[in-house]
Structure formats: C-alpha cells, structure tokens
Scaffold this active site. Structure first.
Site, mmCIF file in Angstrom:
data_model
loop_
_atom_site.group_PDB
_atom_site.id
_atom_site.type_symbol
_atom_site.label_atom_id
_atom_site.label_comp_id
_atom_site.label_asym_id
_atom_site.label_seq_id
_atom_site.Cartn_x
_atom_site.Cartn_y
_atom_site.Cartn_z
ATOM 1 N N SER A 28 14.815 16.086 13.526
ATOM 2 C CA SER A 28 14.304 16.995 12.501
ATOM 3 C C SER A 28 13.151 17.862 13.012
ATOM 4 O O SER A 28 13.054 19.037 12.664
ATOM 5 C CB SER A 28 13.883 16.207 11.258
ATOM 6 O OG SER A 28 12.936 15.220 11.584
ATOM 7 N N ALA B 75 9.726 12.804 19.100
ATOM 8 C CA ALA B 75 9.675 11.426 19.608
ATOM 9 C C ALA B 75 9.695 10.475 18.421
ATOM 10 O O ALA B 75 9.341 10.849 17.302
ATOM 11 C CB ALA B 75 8.408 11.212 20.422
ATOM 12 N N GLY C 187 15.442 8.488 20.878
ATOM 13 C CA GLY C 187 16.833 8.075 20.683
ATOM 14 C C GLY C 187 17.132 7.623 19.275
ATOM 15 O O GLY C 187 18.226 7.151 18.988
ATOM 16 N N GLU D 93 18.981 13.960 26.144
ATOM 17 C CA GLU D 93 17.563 14.355 26.068
ATOM 18 C C GLU D 93 16.846 14.019 27.376
ATOM 19 O O GLU D 93 16.031 14.793 27.863
ATOM 20 C CB GLU D 93 16.865 13.616 24.915
ATOM 21 C CG GLU D 93 17.243 14.158 23.548
ATOM 22 C CD GLU D 93 16.673 13.334 22.393
ATOM 23 O OE1 GLU D 93 16.551 13.885 21.311
ATOM 24 O OE2 GLU D 93 16.370 12.147 22.581
HETATM 25 C C1 5RP Z 1 16.659 11.944 18.843
HETATM 26 C C2 5RP Z 1 15.222 11.774 19.150
HETATM 27 C C3 5RP Z 1 14.239 12.423 18.236
HETATM 28 O O1 5RP Z 1 13.374 13.209 18.977
HETATM 29 C C4 5RP Z 1 13.460 11.371 17.527
HETATM 30 O O2 5RP Z 1 14.360 10.485 16.888
HETATM 31 C C5 5RP Z 1 12.496 11.963 16.498
HETATM 32 O O3 5RP Z 1 13.209 12.452 15.413
HETATM 33 P P1 5RP Z 1 12.517 13.263 14.232
HETATM 34 O O4 5RP Z 1 11.956 14.507 14.815
HETATM 35 O O5 5RP Z 1 13.656 13.518 13.277
HETATM 36 O O6 5RP Z 1 11.459 12.378 13.626
HETATM 37 O O7 5RP Z 1 14.831 11.144 20.097
HETATM 38 O O8 5RP Z 1 17.470 11.198 19.712
#
Ligand code: 5RP
Length: 234
Positions: A30, A86, A98, A106
C-alpha cells in the site's frame, strides 16, 4: 494522523528521487502504491523521461494503468533507486519484508539498485525485528519437508517458541507468489541475529527467499505526525 496518511506522506516525500533519466524500482504494497501514483502524476506533469521497473504483478498492473514508462528487469541491469515499503525496520535499517508476498522480486530489484529508499509510517519502526511474522518463500515442491527442516533448525539458533504457518488466501487455498511459490510465515518473537538466521535459511534446500532485507536500505523516509524524517543508514 492515521497510518494510511503517514504512508501517503512518506510516499510523496520520496518524490524527490523521481527525475529525468533516472531508473527507479517500484516496490509493492500500500505504501509503494502511493508512491507509484504520485510518481506517475509527477512524470506526467513535468514531462520527465523516467524509467520504472516493478517488483510484482500488482505494481506492474498499477504502473501500466497509470501509463508509466515500465521496463523489464532483464532490460535494465541496474537501477538508480528503489522505493519500497517495509513490514518492520530496525535501527540498523534491517527490514522484514514480504507481507504482501513480493519478497523475492523485491529483493532482486533492491539488490540491483544503487540506493534503496524505505518509505514507511511510524508503526514499522522497531527496536528488534520479529513481532511481524517473517515470510519465507519456498518451493511448492516439498513444502512440508522444507517446513519440517526449518522447524527442526530454529531451536539450534535459539528460537524455541516459533509458530509456523503456510500462508493461505481468504478461500483457504495456499497463497501463491508471482513466481509460483508458497510462503511460510514464522512468528519468531525477537530475532536476535538476523544475519545468521538469513544465512542459515538461505542455505536450506527448498528456500527461495528469506524476508530479511539486510544491508540493502540506505535511507528511510519515516512519516510521523510531526512530518516526514529522512534518516540515512548509520
Ligand atoms: C510486500 C512488502 C511491503 O513492502 C510490506 O508488506 C509493507 O506493506 P504496506 O506498505 O502495505 O504496509 O514487503 O511484499
């Protein structure tokens, strides 16, 4: 300010890396989506020639929808920046990633970048990694033996209270990454030695990617209610 507003603020702060003739890796999730949207708008408004490489099918679809100049990683041997979110980041800028399942791509894109920028809201900043479940991308062939081997090895590293879960979709079917693999999430508690853990897991047959990102992130753009702080790796 909500976590969502902080994510957007961090993403917009990171727009400073979007410039003419710069190659940028687009993260997933997101926070990364906010960056993709803002970067697309900036490129259009300022008529920039910026090249982008995406880290997941979802980021690719969003970037394509927004008309961004998207290239395949195979055609872009190195990138200037990757901007990504992250799940957790510690004071040494070691990260768990992840949560969205894009860790393998990534990590390939991040490690092909001269500079990795982590954009995040303040909930992602931790003293010690491990409250967030650590994703391990594994081959679907032999997923059970791989899980048993991981389970058997962890106590030897001092992790005695680990909960292991094969990631599933809402319909209960196993989650599949863009690369066609499975994900095992490890609820570890405090990860006291991320380098050693990553090393050991990386050497296990069946393990494709470990969601520990160490030595990759150079700058954090951390949003709090007081604004966005830019912090360079110590
Ligand atoms: C996806 C990731 C994202 O960067 C991580 O899950 C953070 O997600 P968000 O920005 O929705 O909080 O590693 O594989």
């Amino acid at each position: 300010m909500s976590a969502d507003k902080q994510k957007k603020a961090a993403a917009e702060f990171a727009l400073k890396v979007v410039d003419n003739d710069v190659k940028i890796g687009l993260g997933s999730g997101s926070t990364a989506n906010y960056f993709i949207e803002a970067a697309a708008a900036k490129v259009k408004r300022d008529k920039l020639n910026t090249i982008f490489v995406a880290t997941s099918a979802a980021s690719t679809a969003l970037a394509q929808k927004l008309g961004m100049n998207l290239k395949n990683i195979e055609d872009v041997p190195y990138l200037d920046f990757t901007v990504d979110g992250a799940d957790e980041i510690d004071p040494q800028f070691r990260m768990i990633k992840g949560g969205g399942g894009a860790l393998h791509r990534e990590k390939i894109v991040a490690s092909s970048s001269r500079f990795v920028v982590c954009i995040c809201d303040e909930s992602k900043k931790v003293e010690t990694l491990g409250a967030y479940p650590l994703p391990i991308e594994v081959s679907r062939f032999g997923v059970n033996p791989t899980a048993w081997k991981i389970e058997g090895m962890l106590p030897q590293l001092g992790y005695t209270d680990v909960k292991m879960r094969l990631r599933a979709n809402a319909d209960g079917k196993p989650f599949m990454t863009d690369g066609g693999n499975a994900i095992i999430d490890l609820q570890m508690g405090k990860i006291t030695d991320p380098e050693r853990l990553e090393n050991v897991l990386n050497n296990m047959p069946g393990v494709i990617e470990v969601g520990l990102f160490i030595g990759l992130c150079g700058v954090v753009m951390l949003a709090t209610d007081k604004g966005v702080q830019e912090i360079t790796r110590p």
